[in-house]
Design an enzyme around this catalytic site. Sequence first.
Site, PDB file in Angstrom:
ATOM      1  N   THR A  91      -3.916   5.695  -8.237  1.00  0.00           N
ATOM      2  CA  THR A  91      -3.120   6.124  -9.399  1.00  0.00           C
ATOM      3  C   THR A  91      -3.926   6.107 -10.691  1.00  0.00           C
ATOM      4  O   THR A  91      -3.756   6.956 -11.563  1.00  0.00           O
ATOM      5  CB  THR A  91      -1.910   5.177  -9.574  1.00  0.00           C
ATOM      6  OG1 THR A  91      -1.151   5.228  -8.385  1.00  0.00           O
ATOM      7  CG2 THR A  91      -1.034   5.579 -10.739  1.00  0.00           C
TER       8      THR A  91
ATOM      9  N   THR B 101       2.775 -15.538  10.680  1.00  0.00           N
ATOM     10  CA  THR B 101       4.193 -15.546  10.269  1.00  0.00           C
ATOM     11  C   THR B 101       4.569 -14.283   9.474  1.00  0.00           C
ATOM     12  O   THR B 101       3.752 -13.761   8.719  1.00  0.00           O
ATOM     13  CB  THR B 101       4.546 -16.793   9.427  1.00  0.00           C
ATOM     14  OG1 THR B 101       5.902 -16.657   8.965  1.00  0.00           O
ATOM     15  CG2 THR B 101       3.652 -16.971   8.224  1.00  0.00           C
TER      16      THR B 101
HETATM   17  N1  ASP Z   1      -0.452   5.715  -3.866  1.00  0.00           N
HETATM   18  C1  ASP Z   1      -1.377   5.105  -4.791  1.00  0.00           C
HETATM   19  C2  ASP Z   1      -2.582   4.643  -4.010  1.00  0.00           C
HETATM   20  O1  ASP Z   1      -2.534   3.627  -3.399  1.00  0.00           O
HETATM   21  C3  ASP Z   1      -0.740   3.997  -5.535  1.00  0.00           C
HETATM   22  C4  ASP Z   1      -1.677   3.281  -6.487  1.00  0.00           C
HETATM   23  O2  ASP Z   1      -2.763   3.694  -6.790  1.00  0.00           O
HETATM   24  O3  ASP Z   1      -1.299   2.245  -7.003  1.00  0.00           O
HETATM   25  O4  ASP Z   1      -3.594   5.298  -4.023  1.00  0.00           O
END
Ligand code: ASP
Length: 344
Positions: free
Chosen positions: A15, A278
């Site tokens: 992201t 767990t």
């Molecule tokens: N879907 C994204 C990823 O894992 C979410 C993120 O970057 O936080 O690449």
Amino acid sequence: MMERAKILLIYTGGTIGMVKHYKTGSLTAFDFTTLQKNIPELFQLDCDITTVSFKYPIDSSNMNPKYWEKIAVLIGNNYSKFDGFVVLHGSDTMSYTASALSFMLENLAKPIIFTGSQLPIGDLRTDAKENLITAIQIASLKEKGRPVVREVGLYFEYKLYRGNRTTKINAEHFQAFRSMNYPTLLESGVNLKINHPYLLDPGDVEDLVVHTKMVPNVGVLKLFPGITREFIETVLGTKSLKALVLETYGAGNAFTDDWFLNLLKEAIQRGLHIINVTQCVGGEVAMGQYKTSESLRRIQLINGKDITTESAITKAMYLLGKGVTSQDFRTFFETPLHGEMHQN
Ligand code: ASP
């Protein structure tokens, strides 16, 4: 005068560097130049940053052992040239990659700090700036000429955790990660508060060894009330399966039906490594504490103690990659290799 730390910043995607698709509105990984453009502060930091990016940055949902190898080799090839490494990575599978790297990089004595963000760097309310800038500062930290952090860490929302102790616990909050069974290594407030006693001390280590062979023939089976015999039989009968992380209840407990215990026993006798972990987010397996786990101990499940599922999966892939004997697999698995579980 102290020399400026040299940091290698590796951008894999996530992201942090994503942009919204103009038609669908969904977030897609973009190239690294966006990131640099949006954080000019990066170049005001008191260290020298060299950047390298995946040619095609990925959403970390597409992460796999081939990419882990790529990151590990990149670090290995640049190990002597840099004081620290920061890996920008999507948060979805960051705990898996951080765990995998902790096993793949033997004799690690420099900081590898994973970070990312919940909002893209271009967003007004982004958490990316603080995460990235502090991650770089942590990777640059030295005391008595030695890096402060000498392990794989994960920095997110003011906290540095041991990477192989983390789990992503929230898809909404900025505080997306937790390390339930191990204390925070560092907290960022007005000052960086380092929790020295909890940092891994690798001692005087030999040269870094990069292990690239990870065998992915590993599975996870989460127990739930009502799980059918047919389903368990199918999982245990998977032809290429070599190790199974069995997510049990509470302190490592499971139902005690004969058919279930016999299926596990037969699979173990066939050579499948079954690890008791767990499904609780915190706490640990204590086989024998309850009658419902005594039988698992009797048929010799491997004790996953307080390891996370992410760490258990990657540790199993790593040990399978090393081609150790069945007995050694158990011994190594039950021994902390890089602080991923407690000692006894
Ligand atoms: N879907 C994204 C990823 O894992 C979410 C993120 O970057 O936080 O690449």
